[in-house]
Design a protein around this motif. Structure first.
Motif, PDB file in Angstrom:
ATOM      1  N   SER A 125      22.895   2.151   1.268  1.00 57.54           N
ATOM      2  CA  SER A 125      21.477   1.809   1.440  1.00 57.54           C
ATOM      3  C   SER A 125      21.145   1.633   2.919  1.00 57.54           C
TER       4      SER A 125
ATOM      5  N   GLU B 193       7.691   1.900  -1.537  1.00 56.08           N
ATOM      6  CA  GLU B 193       8.155   1.739  -2.920  1.00 56.08           C
ATOM      7  C   GLU B 193       9.229   2.751  -3.279  1.00 56.08           C
TER       8      GLU B 193
ATOM      9  N   LEU C 149      12.454   1.408  -1.903  1.00 56.39           N
ATOM     10  CA  LEU C 149      12.885   0.242  -2.683  1.00 56.39           C
ATOM     11  C   LEU C 149      13.438   0.658  -4.036  1.00 56.39           C
ATOM     12  N   LYS C 150      12.770   1.616  -4.641  1.00 57.43           N
ATOM     13  CA  LYS C 150      13.157   2.076  -5.972  1.00 57.43           C
ATOM     14  C   LYS C 150      14.571   2.627  -5.995  1.00 57.43           C
TER      15      LYS C 150
ATOM     16  N   HIS D  23      16.635  -1.323   1.601  1.00 57.18           N
ATOM     17  CA  HIS D  23      15.928  -2.544   1.995  1.00 57.18           C
ATOM     18  C   HIS D  23      14.766  -2.151   2.898  1.00 57.18           C
TER      19      HIS D  23
ATOM     20  N   LEU E 275       4.704  -5.419  -4.582  1.00 55.44           N
ATOM     21  CA  LEU E 275       6.053  -4.944  -4.262  1.00 55.44           C
ATOM     22  C   LEU E 275       7.045  -6.104  -4.202  1.00 55.44           C
TER      23      LEU E 275
ATOM     24  N   LYS F  28       8.028  -7.180  -7.653  1.00 52.53           N
ATOM     25  CA  LYS F  28       8.831  -6.163  -8.343  1.00 52.53           C
ATOM     26  C   LYS F  28      10.239  -6.027  -7.760  1.00 52.53           C
ATOM     27  N   TYR F  29      10.347  -6.162  -6.425  1.00 50.26           N
ATOM     28  CA  TYR F  29      11.630  -5.856  -5.765  1.00 50.26           C
ATOM     29  C   TYR F  29      12.276  -7.051  -5.074  1.00 50.26           C
TER      30      TYR F  29
ATOM     31  N   ALA G 110      14.669  -7.470  -1.675  1.00 49.88           N
ATOM     32  CA  ALA G 110      14.892  -6.155  -1.056  1.00 49.88           C
ATOM     33  C   ALA G 110      13.774  -5.815  -0.077  1.00 49.88           C
ATOM     34  N   ILE G 111      12.629  -6.486  -0.214  1.00 51.77           N
ATOM     35  CA  ILE G 111      11.505  -6.235   0.688  1.00 51.77           C
ATOM     36  C   ILE G 111      11.205  -7.487   1.509  1.00 51.77           C
TER      37      ILE G 111
END
Length: 272
Positions: free
Chosen positions: A2, A20, A23-24, A28, A42, A45-46, A49-50
């Motif tokens: 990543s 997105e 992230l998906k 990061h 976002l 949802k994540y 990671a964000i």
């Protein structure tokens, strides 16, 4: 493996779409916006990671502080995507001094400040990739977008030079040059000059020339951007959309023909 990707102007349009997508797939992302509420979806949802960061790219001081913050949080920055910017529509004669300065401040100087802020980190890492959101209008022009064209021509010159200066440090530079896409760039994000009757025919011709098919689908750009980020040898320039290539090919053919026509005059001007 990543990557840590920092995207400016991530509250809407290409920036949010690409954030997105990264992230998906497990990257990061540090996502900057003037209003962090635009990134709440976002974050929910994540999660971790964000990293949402508030940033006005017009402030050089803020750019450096935010880059330090992101680096401290994630431990590195692998990719910077300078996406923040907007369109200014109107004839050059109609453009006010403030409108002209604001356009260059965000589209050019904001990108420059972010680039300067991240370069020491990438040099220390001996790796990095800076992706500049330019436009095919940084290589050719359309009427009614004079100051926008100028800002992107400036981005082109800066970034091409930069690519030569930093290659030895393991840093890659890519200019992404979209044609028109159905984002907020020409809608809610755009600024209009105060119209006068003088340039009404030019504007009418400009807007009538844009058919629905002229505008690309933003979602279709995701795979191209992922490929560029993942490439071991990314291109200096990448056109996005089916309008850009034929338009630029015609422009450059015309330029070459004109230079050829005047080449003797050019050579004589050298003096010996």
């Amino acid at each position: 493996m990543s990557k840590v990707i920092f995207i400016t102007g991530a509250s809407r349009g290409f920036g949010k779409l690409w954030a997105e997508a990264f992230l998906k797939r497990g990257d990061h992302v540090a996502a900057s916006a003037r209003n962090l509420d635009d990134l709440n979806d976002l974050v929910s949802k994540y999660g971790n990671a964000i990293l949402p960061v508030q940033l006005d790219v017009n402030s050089r001081e803020q750019c450096f502080k935010v880059v330090e913050k992101v680096n401290a949080h994630f431990g590195r920055i692998d990719v910077l995507i300078n996406n923040a910017g907007y369109g200014l529509f109107g004839a050059i004669e109609e453009t006010t001094e403030q409108q002209a300065r604001d356009q260059m401040e965000t589209n050019f100087f904001g990108l420059l400040w972010m680039t300067q802020a991240v370069l020491p980190l990438m040099r220390a890492q001996k790796s990095g990739h800076i992706i500049q959101l330019s436009s095919f209008l940084g290589l050719a022009t359309l009427p009614v977008l004079g100051l926008y064209n100028a800002s992107k021509f400036a981005v082109e010159g800066l970034s091409e030079t930069l690519s030569q200066e930093v290659k030895g440090f393991g840093i890659n530079i890519t200019l992404i040059e979209p044609n028109g896409f159905s984002t907020d760039w020409s809608g809610a994000s755009a600024i209009q000059t105060e119209a006068t009757d003088t340039y009404a025919p030019v504007k009418q011709a400009f807007f009538e020339a844009a058919t629905p098919d002229s505008w690309g689908k933003p979602e279709a750009t995701v795979d191209a951007v992922l490929k560029v980020v993942d490439s071991a040898n990314p291109p200096l320039r990448l056109l996005l959309g089916k309008i850009a290539y034929p338009a630029l090919k015609e422009t450059y053919q015309q330029r070459l023909a004109l230079w050829e026509e005047w080449k003797d005059v050019s050579a004589d001007a050298h003096g010996h």
